[in-house]
Design a protein around this motif. Structure first.
Motif, short mmCIF file in Angstrom:
data_model
loop_
_atom_site.label_atom_id
_atom_site.label_comp_id
_atom_site.label_asym_id
_atom_site.label_seq_id
_atom_site.Cartn_x
_atom_site.Cartn_y
_atom_site.Cartn_z
N THR A 29 44.19 -44.19 77.08
CA THR A 29 43.56 -44.80 75.91
C THR A 29 42.32 -45.63 76.26
N PRO A 30 42.35 -46.49 77.27
CA PRO A 30 41.12 -47.22 77.61
C PRO A 30 39.99 -46.28 78.06
N PHE A 31 40.35 -45.24 78.78
CA PHE A 31 39.35 -44.27 79.24
C PHE A 31 38.68 -43.58 78.05
N VAL A 32 39.47 -43.18 77.06
CA VAL A 32 38.93 -42.53 75.87
C VAL A 32 38.05 -43.50 75.09
N ASP A 33 38.45 -44.75 74.99
CA ASP A 33 37.64 -45.75 74.29
C ASP A 33 36.29 -45.93 74.96
N VAL A 34 36.28 -46.02 76.27
CA VAL A 34 35.01 -46.18 77.00
C VAL A 34 34.14 -44.95 76.81
N MET A 35 34.71 -43.78 76.87
CA MET A 35 33.93 -42.55 76.70
C MET A 35 33.34 -42.45 75.30
N LEU A 36 34.07 -42.86 74.28
CA LEU A 36 33.54 -42.83 72.93
C LEU A 36 32.38 -43.82 72.75
N VAL A 37 32.50 -44.98 73.36
CA VAL A 37 31.41 -45.96 73.29
C VAL A 37 30.16 -45.41 73.99
N LEU A 38 30.33 -44.79 75.16
CA LEU A 38 29.20 -44.19 75.85
C LEU A 38 28.58 -43.06 75.03
N LEU A 39 29.40 -42.27 74.38
CA LEU A 39 28.88 -41.19 73.54
C LEU A 39 28.03 -41.75 72.41
N ILE A 40 28.49 -42.81 71.78
CA ILE A 40 27.72 -43.42 70.70
C ILE A 40 26.39 -43.98 71.22
N ILE A 41 26.43 -44.60 72.39
CA ILE A 41 25.20 -45.15 72.98
C ILE A 41 24.20 -44.04 73.25
N PHE A 42 24.65 -42.93 73.82
CA PHE A 42 23.74 -41.82 74.11
C PHE A 42 23.22 -41.18 72.83
N MET A 43 24.04 -41.10 71.80
CA MET A 43 23.58 -40.51 70.54
C MET A 43 22.52 -41.37 69.88
N VAL A 44 22.62 -42.67 70.03
CA VAL A 44 21.65 -43.58 69.43
C VAL A 44 20.35 -43.59 70.23
N THR A 45 20.44 -43.57 71.56
CA THR A 45 19.24 -43.69 72.38
C THR A 45 18.51 -42.38 72.62
#
Length: 154
Positions: A29-45
């Motif tokens: 679960t923590p791994f998936v949370d971190v990956m989703l946050v990184l995905l959102i950051i890359f989608m925005v930038t």
């Protein structure tokens, strides 16, 4: 002739803390949370990573070229202002800047760096040819003209 092994005296192989077996599961679960946050950051930038000078490029049916090294980008916007990479350069200073660029980024074998020329489609053809002449005079002969993707026009 009994031999005592362990603190309890028995040979049962139990640990001190009781009969707990090692946990063989990983909490993802923590791994998936971190990956989703990184995905959102890359989608925005990702949309912000395009070239800094807004130019309406012409269409072309030519395929993209393979690049070995990072090329120098020279841009001409709709008003005819010149930019080397993202820094604005006046047309009077352009020859000196191009000469310095060739000396600075020239490769060890004396070969000039690759130059990507981007010009707005509404810009006068003479202005583009003026910049190409300055590139040639400075010894920057490896020039590619940048366009958008393939055009549907014949």
């Amino acid at each position: 002739m009994g031999m005592s092994v362990g603190p309890s005296g028995g040979g049962g192989g139990r640990r001190r803390g009781g009969s707990r077996a090692p946990m063989a599961e990983i909490n993802v679960t923590p791994f998936v949370d971190v990956m989703l946050v990184l995905l959102i950051i890359f989608m925005v930038t990702a949309p912000l990573l395009v070239a800094g000078v807004p130019i309406d490029l012409p269409d072309s049916r030519a395929n993209a070229l393979e690049q070995e090294k990072e090329p120098v980008q020279i841009s001409l916007d709709a008003e005819g202002q010149a930019f080397i990479d993202d820094a604005q350069v006046s047309m009077d200073d352009l020859p000196a800047q191009l000469e310095a660029l060739r000396k600075q980024r020239g490769e060890d074998n004396g070969d000039a760096p690759q130059v990507m020329l981007r010009a707005d489609r509404s810009l006068d053809y003479g202005k583009v040819m003026l910049v190409m002449g300055e590139l040639n005079r400075a010894g920057l002969n490896r020039v590619s003209l940048v366009t958008t993707g393939s055009s549907d026009r014949p």
